[in-house]
Design an enzyme around this catalytic site. Sequence first.
Site, mmCIF file in Angstrom:
data_model
loop_
_atom_site.group_PDB
_atom_site.id
_atom_site.type_symbol
_atom_site.label_atom_id
_atom_site.label_comp_id
_atom_site.label_asym_id
_atom_site.label_seq_id
_atom_site.Cartn_x
_atom_site.Cartn_y
_atom_site.Cartn_z
ATOM 1 N N GLU A 192 4.036 65.107 -59.592
ATOM 2 C CA GLU A 192 4.133 66.265 -58.693
ATOM 3 C C GLU A 192 2.761 66.871 -58.396
ATOM 4 O O GLU A 192 2.497 68.042 -58.711
ATOM 5 C CB GLU A 192 5.090 67.298 -59.294
ATOM 6 N N GLU A 385 12.791 61.688 -59.453
ATOM 7 C CA GLU A 385 13.540 62.718 -60.193
ATOM 8 C C GLU A 385 14.593 63.340 -59.296
ATOM 9 O O GLU A 385 14.321 63.628 -58.119
ATOM 10 C CB GLU A 385 12.627 63.857 -60.671
HETATM 11 P P1 P53 Z 1 12.632 72.118 -65.223
HETATM 12 C C1 P53 Z 1 9.718 72.941 -60.438
HETATM 13 C C2 P53 Z 1 10.337 72.516 -59.265
HETATM 14 C C3 P53 Z 1 10.623 71.183 -59.093
HETATM 15 C C4 P53 Z 1 10.289 70.281 -60.066
HETATM 16 O O1 P53 Z 1 12.260 71.118 -64.044
HETATM 17 C C5 P53 Z 1 9.669 70.709 -61.210
HETATM 18 C C6 P53 Z 1 9.358 72.047 -61.395
HETATM 19 C C7 P53 Z 1 8.687 72.508 -62.642
HETATM 20 O O2 P53 Z 1 9.503 73.360 -63.334
HETATM 21 O O3 P53 Z 1 9.273 69.865 -62.155
HETATM 22 C C8 P53 Z 1 9.886 68.620 -62.357
HETATM 23 O O4 P53 Z 1 12.456 71.343 -66.477
HETATM 24 C C9 P53 Z 1 9.052 67.960 -63.424
HETATM 25 C C10 P53 Z 1 9.762 67.757 -64.705
HETATM 26 C C11 P53 Z 1 10.759 68.865 -64.921
HETATM 27 C C12 P53 Z 1 11.814 68.782 -63.840
HETATM 28 O O5 P53 Z 1 11.231 68.848 -62.560
HETATM 29 O O6 P53 Z 1 11.685 73.236 -65.092
HETATM 30 O O7 P53 Z 1 8.449 66.777 -62.987
HETATM 31 O O8 P53 Z 1 8.812 67.657 -65.733
HETATM 32 O O9 P53 Z 1 11.332 68.885 -66.159
HETATM 33 C C13 P53 Z 1 12.864 69.862 -63.944
HETATM 34 O O10 P53 Z 1 14.045 72.501 -64.998
#
Ligand code: P53
Length: 484
Positions: A192, A385
């Site tokens: 990201e 993701e």
């Molecule tokens: P968490 C924000 C918005 C979109 C993706 O996020 C993001 C984030 C960061 O918070 O991160 C990705 O765990 C990231 C992962 C993360 C996952 O999204 O905050 O690549 O490391 O765990 C989900 O709910």
Amino acid sequence: MNKKLEFPNDFLWGGATAATQIEGAYNVDGKSLSVMEMIPFIELKDRKDLSQTRKLTTQDLIDSIENKKGLHYPKRYGIDFYHRYKEDIALFKEAGMKIFRMSVAWTRIFPNGDEAEPNKRGLEFYRSVFEECKKQGLEVMVTINHFDMPFSITQNYGGWKNRKVIDMYFKYAKTLIDEFHEYVKYWLPFNEINLGVLFSAMGLEGSTEDKSLAERLAGTYQDLHNQLVAQAKFIEYAKKFNNTKVGCMVADATTYALDCNPINVLENQQKEQMKKFFYYDVMTTGEYPSYSKRYFKENGISIVKENGDDEILKNNTVEFISFSYYMSSTIAKEEVELTEGNLMKMGKNPFLVATEWGWQIDPLGLRYCLNQLWDRYHLPLFISENGMGVLETLNEKNTVEDDYRIEYLGKHFEQMSEAIKDGVNLFGYTMWTPIDVVSAGSNEMSKRYGLIYVDYDDYHKGTGNRFKKKSFYWFQNFMKTKEI
Ligand code: P53
């Protein structure tokens, strides 16, 4: 529902994780602390009240090295994948997955960033993990840097703004591909890459809270430029390995104009340009797009380049595009109403429902996004993701009846299949996550995404045992039947 979806036979289905959210074992085998492991868990009284989150000062970070305040740092513990990786990889295989996306912890390989030689014990750990994947027939996708720079690089070199860090990163990344190219086909230099600007605006950098937003933005675009050069150097080097592919990774999230007022439509276009297309544009064409030059000028941002930067960017673009997709939001020129409890400050959409963390669920937005990216770049696409974070507890049968997750995944898979019918070249998907992990943004264990439940609470209390949720069996069946 029982609807059969169409996907190519060689479509890469799998799961995604990141080192500091799963590994634990933060102080063993020569590992040092990364910036992600300096952020303490703070119990919010109301999950949706963001005023309770606070900025960390540099002193907070330094105090946390020896944990002077007795706080809990969840990313130091993860879900103990470091010791349980064989069991976990076997479970991913059992679910029917074909690919495992994971990241390597920079702090295990070059703990302080500037050592002359890599840490052998760190390399041994990843070799064992890759061997295990090979044994189970899982393809591997590696994120070289998933938010977790060694803390000492930030203290001794000032982080990405220092050009020396480009060389440190390159040495680290080169070590990985030299050692592991036989095991790892897909490489993502940064996770990201577009969130750096956001993270520093959130104050996670520690030392930036007294700077103005303009100063912070200028700093982060300089950091980004240095990361882009580092990535391009890696792409150039990776060309000597025939069997590897390097892609980018952008946090995508579809945005819509709040209404058909042309002012809002234009505002949405400009936000899309600077928040997402800018990153894909630079990494696919090797040039800063024209609209970004205007934006930099109008916002007083200047980027210091060195001789040769333009050339290396131009000659080393990515071979595929990967992105994360969780939600969508609305944009307007005037302030819009926000979803509750969302750290990302997303504009509310009356047609969508949101998770407990204010992330608005929008499968159609994924089809829209896939078409946008394919039309604009004509490069193979990979969803690195996508998933749903929910508060969950084990029931008396030691499982979780997570029908909402089954619905979330099924509806997104359906739109992926529609996009493929539209002609989009989508070649794989790794869900966030195959197994519960520590949350990146909120540091909680309670925000669970997995097909597999992990018995740890927010303070790492519990047995750590793994339990299959209903969605695990659903996914396993989907892999066989492609039915949702
Ligand atoms: P968490 C924000 C918005 C979109 C993706 O996020 C993001 C984030 C960061 O918070 O991160 C990705 O765990 C990231 C992962 C993360 C996952 O999204 O905050 O690549 O490391 O765990 C989900 O709910």
